[in-house]
Design a protein around this motif. Structure first.
Motif, mmCIF file in Angstrom:
data_model
loop_
_atom_site.group_PDB
_atom_site.id
_atom_site.type_symbol
_atom_site.label_atom_id
_atom_site.label_comp_id
_atom_site.label_asym_id
_atom_site.label_seq_id
_atom_site.Cartn_x
_atom_site.Cartn_y
_atom_site.Cartn_z
ATOM 1 N N MET A 1 1.064 -1.307 -0.128
ATOM 2 C CA MET A 1 0.100 0.000 -0.096
ATOM 3 C C MET A 1 0.945 1.175 0.034
ATOM 4 O O MET A 1 2.002 1.455 0.758
ATOM 5 N N MET A 2 0.477 2.334 -0.526
ATOM 6 C CA MET A 2 1.574 3.400 -0.874
ATOM 7 C C MET A 2 1.032 4.166 0.476
ATOM 8 O O MET A 2 0.129 4.434 0.980
ATOM 9 N N LYS A 3 2.174 4.808 0.920
ATOM 10 C CA LYS A 3 2.207 5.867 2.135
ATOM 11 C C LYS A 3 1.456 6.953 1.663
ATOM 12 O O LYS A 3 1.567 7.556 0.777
ATOM 13 N N LYS A 4 0.389 7.209 2.580
ATOM 14 C CA LYS A 4 -0.061 8.440 2.485
ATOM 15 C C LYS A 4 0.690 9.810 2.328
ATOM 16 O O LYS A 4 1.697 10.032 3.082
ATOM 17 N N LEU A 5 0.315 10.769 1.599
ATOM 18 C CA LEU A 5 1.202 11.881 1.378
ATOM 19 C C LEU A 5 1.146 12.765 2.636
ATOM 20 O O LEU A 5 2.467 13.248 2.816
ATOM 21 N N SER A 6 0.122 12.881 3.279
ATOM 22 C CA SER A 6 0.385 13.519 4.598
ATOM 23 C C SER A 6 1.449 13.020 5.775
ATOM 24 O O SER A 6 1.997 13.782 6.403
ATOM 25 N N LYS A 7 1.429 11.682 5.673
ATOM 26 C CA LYS A 7 2.446 10.854 6.631
ATOM 27 C C LYS A 7 3.759 11.401 5.922
ATOM 28 O O LYS A 7 4.822 11.827 6.807
ATOM 29 N N ILE A 8 4.161 11.228 4.551
ATOM 30 C CA ILE A 8 5.304 11.575 4.176
ATOM 31 C C ILE A 8 5.796 12.995 4.308
ATOM 32 O O ILE A 8 7.077 13.333 4.789
ATOM 33 N N VAL A 9 4.726 13.965 4.196
ATOM 34 C CA VAL A 9 5.091 15.357 4.589
ATOM 35 C C VAL A 9 5.410 15.462 5.992
ATOM 36 O O VAL A 9 6.261 16.335 6.297
ATOM 37 N N SER A 10 4.624 14.841 7.085
ATOM 38 C CA SER A 10 4.904 15.012 8.353
ATOM 39 C C SER A 10 6.156 14.590 8.818
ATOM 40 O O SER A 10 6.876 15.187 9.621
ATOM 41 N N GLU A 11 6.723 13.583 8.090
ATOM 42 C CA GLU A 11 7.938 13.318 8.433
ATOM 43 C C GLU A 11 9.181 14.052 7.978
ATOM 44 O O GLU A 11 10.287 14.281 8.580
ATOM 45 N N ILE A 12 8.909 14.652 6.702
ATOM 46 C CA ILE A 12 9.768 15.694 6.123
ATOM 47 C C ILE A 12 9.927 17.241 7.040
ATOM 48 O O ILE A 12 10.987 17.540 7.389
ATOM 49 N N GLU A 13 8.750 17.233 7.587
ATOM 50 C CA GLU A 13 8.474 18.432 8.525
ATOM 51 C C GLU A 13 9.131 18.220 9.751
ATOM 52 O O GLU A 13 9.652 19.075 10.161
ATOM 53 N N ALA A 14 8.976 17.139 10.240
ATOM 54 C CA ALA A 14 9.781 16.861 11.466
ATOM 55 C C ALA A 14 11.375 16.551 11.399
ATOM 56 O O ALA A 14 11.994 16.442 12.295
ATOM 57 N N ALA A 15 11.798 16.572 10.167
ATOM 58 C CA ALA A 15 13.324 16.404 10.035
ATOM 59 C C ALA A 15 14.010 17.366 10.745
ATOM 60 O O ALA A 15 13.698 18.760 10.971
ATOM 61 N N LYS A 16 15.251 17.232 11.102
ATOM 62 C CA LYS A 16 16.186 18.088 12.059
ATOM 63 C C LYS A 16 17.179 18.722 10.895
ATOM 64 O O LYS A 16 18.148 17.891 10.576
#
Length: 140
Positions: free
Chosen positions: A1-16
């Protein structure tokens, strides 16, 4: 299953830091992510929708809409200052937007609202480094 875009973006936003965002952007690179970033970060893109969020009924959590936004980012052209968007009457544009929100996973719908408000925490600098072909012609 493809990861939802909101999950991808939240991971990028949380990056240090920018370098971590760059790595995550490169790992998640897709047409839908590029569409979202373009309609959010490009300085000339203006959303032709009211500033306030529209009234909509979020999709039930049990509905299987995860990943649907990947196929629906092409709809963004109808909500912005593009030829396709400018061809629509405002009422029709708003009706289509609400229909889109109501068809998406609730987290993805919230991401679309954030994109409309140009409130996505992915740095332009990281996108410039990770996807130089995307931002090459953009004004600074």
């Amino acid at each position: 299953m493809m990861k939802k875009l909101s999950k991808i973006v939240s991971e990028i936003e949380a990056a240090k830091g920018v370098s971590e965002q760059v790595a995550l952007l490169r790992a998640a690179d897709s047409k839908s992510l590029r569409d979202l970033l373009t309609y959010t970060l490009h300085p000339h893109v203006k959303w032709s929708l009211p500033e306030t969020d529209p009234p909509y009924k979020p999709l039930h959590e049990a509905a299987d809409a995860e990943g649907k936004l990947h196929a629906e980012t092409k709809m963004f052209q109808y909500f912005t200052n593009t030829a396709e968007g400018n061809a629509l009457k405002q009422a029709k544009r708003e009706q289509l937007f609400i229909g889109l929100l109501e068809s998406l996973d609730p987290d993805d719908a919230k991401l679309v609202l954030r994109a409309k408000n140009k409130n996505v925490g992915v740095s332009r600098e990281a996108v410039d480094v990770a996807m130089p072909d995307l931002t090459r012609g953009w004004p600074k």
